[in-house]
Structures are given as C-alpha cells and as structure tokens.
Design an enzyme around this catalytic site. Structure first.
Site, PDB file in Angstrom:
ATOM      1  N   GLY A   1       9.802 -10.441 -10.767  1.00 41.45           N
ATOM      2  CA  GLY A   1       8.921  -9.802  -9.796  1.00 41.45           C
ATOM      3  C   GLY A   1       9.663  -9.183  -8.621  1.00 41.45           C
TER       4      GLY A   1
ATOM      5  N   GLU B   1       9.643  -3.477  -9.360  1.00 39.30           N
ATOM      6  CA  GLU B   1       8.358  -3.138  -9.963  1.00 39.30           C
ATOM      7  C   GLU B   1       8.515  -2.895 -11.453  1.00 39.30           C
ATOM      8  OE1 GLU B   1       5.855  -0.194  -8.322  1.00 39.30           O
ATOM      9  OE2 GLU B   1       6.308  -0.763  -6.253  1.00 39.30           O
TER      10      GLU B   1
ATOM     11  N   ASP C   1      11.355   3.270  -2.115  1.00 36.09           N
ATOM     12  CA  ASP C   1      10.659   2.311  -1.262  1.00 36.09           C
ATOM     13  C   ASP C   1      11.352   2.211   0.103  1.00 36.09           C
ATOM     14  OD1 ASP C   1       8.633   0.024  -1.171  1.00 36.09           O
ATOM     15  OD2 ASP C   1      10.482  -1.022  -0.642  1.00 36.09           O
TER      16      ASP C   1
ATOM     17  N   LYS D   1       9.979   3.388   3.995  1.00 33.68           N
ATOM     18  CA  LYS D   1      10.009   2.501   5.159  1.00 33.68           C
ATOM     19  C   LYS D   1      10.870   3.100   6.269  1.00 33.68           C
ATOM     20  CE  LYS D   1       8.968  -1.646   2.538  1.00 33.68           C
ATOM     21  NZ  LYS D   1       9.503  -2.559   1.513  1.00 33.68           N
TER      22      LYS D   1
ATOM     23  N   GLY E   1       7.966 -10.270  -4.144  1.00 34.30           N
ATOM     24  CA  GLY E   1       7.391 -11.514  -4.648  1.00 34.30           C
ATOM     25  C   GLY E   1       5.918 -11.561  -4.306  1.00 34.30           C
TER      26      GLY E   1
END
Lengths: 263, 263
Positions: B18, B21, B33, B37, B134
């Site tokens: 996990g 992805e 990702d 951010k 997670g």
C-alpha cells in the site's frame, strides 16, 4: 559525544554559544524548561490539567562521557526526553535522560535542535523539528506569537489556542509505578562470585537482565559492569540499586539511566 | 537499499504494502504526487501562483541499485526531493531524485515517511515528519480535513487556508539555468587516454569535477567511472553529457542524478 569535554567545559561552551542560559543554566540542564513544555503539551493532548509539579524530572548532570560511549557501543544515543503517556485513563509525565536506539529518528536530533514526536493510533508517528535555542530562532518564535495574538485580538478571540481544553481530571501515575528498561553502570571487585551476588539481588527484586558487558578498569582487582534490564517497575529497580550499592563487593553504582526503545 | 530488489520487484512489493498506488503507480514513482504538493506549498510560501505545469519533474525509475550503493559508499543516500527555492524574485520548483548527505536529517526519512523541510533566514531549519502513505494515516488526514472544513463552515470561513495568498506574480527559473552538483555513472573503454578525453569535454562545457572513482566491471577492457561535479549550470551539464555519450571510448552514460548538500 564528539569532543569528550567534561560536563563543566561542555556547559561553559554551551553558554558561550547561547545554547544554555547563562543566568540560569539549570533551566536547560536540569530539564525544567522541558518539564514546562511537557506540562503544556500534555494538558492539550490529554484534555486534563498538567502542571510543572506533576512532572517527574531528572536532569543531565549525572550523565558522563563514559555513559555516552557505552550507549554508542550498544547502539544507543543518550537524549533528554520529556515523555507524556496516557494509558488506561492514567497520565505519566516525566523528563529524564534516556538511551534511544540510534536507528530511531529521535536519535538524530542534535545540537540545539528540539523535536516534538507524537505517536497515535491512526496518525502513527508524526514529528515537528526545529531549533530550540539561539537568538534568531527565539526572536522568530516570539514575533510569531505576537502576530498570532494580534490576529486573535482582531478576530475577538482570546489566547493563542482556542480556550482551555482541560475538561477532564485524570489521575497521575507515580514514577515509582512506571515501567522502564534501565542502563546501569557499576564498579565492582574483580573476583569470582561477584556477579552471582549482584544477579541475586536483581532477581529478588524482580529485575530481569537483558544484557551485561564487563570491562576492565585502570585499577587493580576492579571491573566495570554494564547492565541493560528488561522492563521493570521503577520502584523495584530503585530498591535493587539501593541494595546492590551496599554489597561489600560493589565499589560504586556510577549510573542509572532509563532506556526508551520508543517502539 | 537493504534487499537489493530490482525496480519492478520493489514496485510490486510497494504496491502490495500500500506504499505505491496500484491503479496509477506513476503518481508516486514519477513524482507527480510530490509535484502537486510542491505546487501547493510553493504557492503558499512564495505568495505567487505555482501550478503543476510549472514544476520540473523527474521520477525514480532511472535510479538503479548500483546508484544507491555508490551513493552510500560516498556518504550519500538517494531521496526523491521536491525543492522550491525563491532567489532574487525568481522561483525554482523541481522534483527529482537527489543524493543527500547521510548526516543530513532528510537522509533519515525512510519507508513511507515524508517530511516537509523548510529553511528560512530567522527560523533556520524546521521540519514536519509523518507517514505519507498507508490506509490509516490517509484516513486520519482525510478525517482531519473534514473536521477543519466543518469548523470553517461553522465560523463562516471558506476553505482550509484563509483565502488565497498569491498576490504576487513571480518569474520561474528554467531547469536549464538551475545550478546543481551532479553524480554521473558511465561505462567506458579501459585504456589510456580515455579519462583525458572525457575531462576535456567536461572542461569545454565549464563542468568542474569534485571527485572521480574508477571501478572494474565484469566485462573485459571496460571500466566504470563515477563522477561528482562541483556546482554547474544544468544546461552546461546536459550538453557535456550529450557530447560524452557520443565519444567512441564511452560505452554508455548510465546515470545522471543531482546532488543536494542542503547546506
């Protein structure tokens, strides 16, 4: 750890660099500063009033360069920790030096850096890290607080945090009843049967030993013993140390420091 | 670093745990990702609109276990960094793997942990650290956001942060004009004069070498060279690599990764 200074030399250096207060170094080295911060953070975290008097406190004056070296050899670094734990509705708040595994993120906090490390069921681990001393970081924090207060005035709110969250009245766990692992350093007579006598006292007090290392000392017929215990109720550990100190084969118990695996 | 898995094996393991992805691992391994951010954080930090398209981005797919081993030998660990810098009114925003000194706090961020590290004139260094993946940490973050939004509704405020702070319109610095140190790995013919020819190309492009290590390879008459450069304008480095790749004595340039000393 790096320069092998005596405690007084290290303190003088720290004061010169602005890392320890000049007027009142005990605020830093005796852990009063950490205890004050812990009282505030624990009050917020546990929604129950925690004051300075509620915090058990030991400073770093008793930590020797030998302890720091021994800890490193065994995979630990010594840090001054302020620990707040809530378990079964009871709060434990304590400030003391502790051996922390070198692999743990808290072991990498050095020099004037401070960290607030939080463990929670769902967030797992989170940490905030920054300079905890020095003129510019301090000025920055003070000015930050002034701006926050000014904004709150503007928005007709009071204080920096939104009111008091201490709506519960939880009990405190005494340090005597706290469970920790311990590092113990002692000088003993180097002759047969000594270890058995010490182990016997530990055993009678329900103190279980995890590991033991023996080192030679400079003095004749003298040996230095390093113990790491398993988890033990603090009052049992203190009682065993008091009894061991009185054994005729024991020269001196030099250090008793908690071990926090933080896992 | 620890198990010497191939990239595909490591990715499969990360997806199973996990950490990456399953539907769209490129979000994590290609740095999308992190770039998203970074765009948000840079907009807030620099008071100027930064969008995903403004962020230069390289993923970790090209990083080999050889690179990780070489970096460790030289006192570095390889981390995927998202870097935002404002200098002379220009914004540089970039996501790429980088060699970070093992002694730096960012080198100790491992597994699924993420950190936001901020350097400022007065605050010096501060860092926030926590799980970045997670199910439980994600659930905790999502629920935290929901609570914040609900509180803001209650207080008649909009959004999670207080309005948009992008009142400036700063220029972006192209990755070509960015200055970095670089780690370069290449396989070359193992015969006299090869290093001189490579050094000559570096020199013509104003690329100055800090250190060079030569290793033997499994193949005959072949050597592996590891370079660390001094700071160099990125476009000069790219040009030198392009020219070096075409030299008849160069088998292949295997890796080109930035080095960030973060000091």
């Amino acid at each position: 750890e790096k320069n092998n200074l005596s405690f007084d030399e290290a303190l003088a250096k720290a004061q010169e660099l602005g890392y320890a207060e000049k007027a009142n170094p005990s605020s830093d080295i005796e852990g009063y500063d950490a205890a004050c911060k812990l009282a505030i953070l624990a009050s917020i975290a546990f929604n129950s009033r925690v004051t300075l008097n509620d915090v058990y406190r030991e400073g770093i004056t008793e930590v020797s360069s030998d302890d720091i070296g021994n800890a490193l050899d065994m995979g630990y670094r010594i840090k001054l920790l302020a620990i707040g734990i809530e378990e079964n509705g009871e709060i434990s708040v304590r400030v003391h030096p502790a051996l922390v595994p070198t692999s743990h993120i808290l072991a990498s906090i050095e020099n004037t850096f401070n960290a607030v490390y939080i463990y929670g069921n769902y967030i797992d681990e989170i940490m905030s890290y920054g300079r905890g001393a020095g003129d510019r970081p301090t000025a920055s924090s003070v000015v930050g607080d002034i701006i926050k207060i000014a904004r709150n005035f503007d928005r007709k709110r009071k204080g920096i945090i939104y009111g008091c969250g201490c709506f519960e009245d939880k009990k405190f766990k005494s340090i005597d009843d706290t469970i920790s692992k311990f590092y113990i350093l002692m000088d003993v007579a180097d002759k047969p049967g000594v270890l058995a006598r010490i182990a016997d006292v530990f055993g009678q007090n329900s103190v279980s030993i995890n590991s033991m290392i023996q080192k030679q000392t400079d003095r004749e017929r003298s040996a230095r013993l390093i113990f790491i215990t398993h988890e033990v109720v603090n009052k049992n550990l203190y009682k065993s140390i008091s009894e061991i100190s009185k054994l005729d084969v024991v020269d001196k118990v030099l250090s008793v420091i908690r071990v926090e695996d933080l896992s």
